[in-house]
Design a protein around this motif. Structure first.
Motif, mmCIF file in Angstrom:
data_model
loop_
_atom_site.group_PDB
_atom_site.id
_atom_site.type_symbol
_atom_site.label_atom_id
_atom_site.label_comp_id
_atom_site.label_asym_id
_atom_site.label_seq_id
_atom_site.Cartn_x
_atom_site.Cartn_y
_atom_site.Cartn_z
ATOM 1 N N ARG A 1 -4.570 2.918 4.686
ATOM 2 C CA ARG A 1 -5.321 3.935 3.965
ATOM 3 C C ARG A 1 -5.378 5.246 4.746
ATOM 4 O O ARG A 1 -5.289 6.326 4.164
ATOM 5 C CB ARG A 1 -6.709 3.421 3.606
ATOM 6 N N ASN B 1 -4.880 -2.926 6.370
ATOM 7 C CA ASN B 1 -5.247 -2.203 5.152
ATOM 8 C C ASN B 1 -5.986 -0.913 5.479
ATOM 9 O O ASN B 1 -5.763 0.121 4.841
ATOM 10 C CB ASN B 1 -6.042 -3.099 4.203
ATOM 11 N N ASN C 1 0.803 -1.226 0.000
ATOM 12 C CA ASN C 1 0.000 0.000 0.000
ATOM 13 C C ASN C 1 0.834 1.274 0.000
ATOM 14 O O ASN C 1 0.292 2.366 -0.126
ATOM 15 C CB ASN C 1 -0.952 0.001 1.193
ATOM 16 N N THR D 1 -5.127 -7.806 -0.009
ATOM 17 C CA THR D 1 -4.745 -6.401 -0.136
ATOM 18 C C THR D 1 -4.945 -5.900 -1.557
ATOM 19 O O THR D 1 -5.343 -4.765 -1.775
ATOM 20 C CB THR D 1 -3.278 -6.210 0.310
ATOM 21 N N ARG D 2 -4.702 -6.765 -2.519
ATOM 22 C CA ARG D 2 -4.816 -6.385 -3.935
ATOM 23 C C ARG D 2 -6.131 -6.876 -4.527
ATOM 24 O O ARG D 2 -6.152 -7.471 -5.607
ATOM 25 C CB ARG D 2 -3.661 -6.990 -4.718
ATOM 26 N N LEU D 3 -7.218 -6.610 -3.893
ATOM 27 C CA LEU D 3 -8.510 -7.115 -4.341
ATOM 28 C C LEU D 3 -8.845 -6.714 -5.775
ATOM 29 O O LEU D 3 -9.545 -7.431 -6.468
ATOM 30 C CB LEU D 3 -9.621 -6.643 -3.404
ATOM 31 N N SER D 4 -8.368 -5.590 -6.226
ATOM 32 C CA SER D 4 -8.711 -5.156 -7.573
ATOM 33 C C SER D 4 -7.971 -5.940 -8.652
ATOM 34 O O SER D 4 -8.396 -5.959 -9.793
ATOM 35 C CB SER D 4 -8.428 -3.659 -7.745
ATOM 36 N N THR D 5 -6.868 -6.583 -8.301
ATOM 37 C CA THR D 5 -6.089 -7.305 -9.305
ATOM 38 C C THR D 5 -6.066 -8.808 -9.089
ATOM 39 O O THR D 5 -5.851 -9.552 -10.028
ATOM 40 C CB THR D 5 -4.636 -6.797 -9.353
ATOM 41 N N ASP D 6 -6.246 -9.243 -7.878
ATOM 42 C CA ASP D 6 -6.229 -10.672 -7.576
ATOM 43 C C ASP D 6 -7.379 -10.995 -6.643
ATOM 44 O O ASP D 6 -7.688 -10.240 -5.735
ATOM 45 C CB ASP D 6 -4.925 -11.076 -6.870
ATOM 46 N N ASP D 7 -7.966 -12.143 -6.868
ATOM 47 C CA ASP D 7 -9.014 -12.597 -5.979
ATOM 48 C C ASP D 7 -8.390 -13.500 -4.930
ATOM 49 O O ASP D 7 -7.306 -14.035 -5.109
ATOM 50 C CB ASP D 7 -10.071 -13.377 -6.784
#
Length: 148
Positions: free
Chosen positions: A135, A131, A46, A96-102
């Motif tokens: 932020r 997380n 992050n 942490t990378r929900l937008s790129t990996d499930d």
């Protein structure tokens, strides 16, 4: 870079609520060295300089080696981590990378194979909590104390 605001004094109740998540994790049976690795890895992803500084210092104080701390960013290629730590780090990255990996069934299964249900629940909360803290730190440009 200048810190934008002191959110802790402006949103005390929110900070207390988030600290409650941290207490839940600290009181769980999830091993503290794993919590330290999770906090550090999510903070690296992050880009939260404050949290990277804080959690690497916490891990060091708890006895973590420099070699392992430096290798967290490349944990997949490093020989320094146990299967349980690798499962926690893989889960941390996916969550942490929900937008790129499930969080695939494979990643979930890997974690479920090395943590009991209570520990797995604490891992989920630990990743969600760090997380959220990241932020806050990034948004407000929370700055670590100078080590110079």
């Amino acid at each position: 870079m200048t810190e934008r605001m002191k959110l802790g004094s402006l949103a005390r109740e929110a900070y207390r609520a988030m600290a409650g998540l941290d207490r839940f994790v600290a009181d769980s049976t999830l091993p503290q060295p794993i919590v330290n690795l999770v906090n550090l890895r999510a903070s690296q992803i992050n880009g939260c300089v404050y949290c990277v500084d804080l959690h690497s210092a916490d891990a060091k104080k708890a006895g973590e080696s420099d070699a392992r701390l430096h290798a967290v960013v490349v944990w997949q290629e490093s020989p320094f981590f146990t299967e349980q730590e690798r499962a926690a780090l893989a889960f941390t990255e996916a969550a942490t990378r929900l937008s790129t990996d499930d969080i695939t069934d494979e990643i979930w299964g890997r974690a479920a194979a090395v943590f009991d249900e209570q520990q797995l629940a604490a891992l989920v909360v630990a990743v969600a909590s760090i997380n959220a803290w990241n932020r806050v730190g990034v948004a407000t440009r929370l700055t670590p104390e100078s080590h110079a």
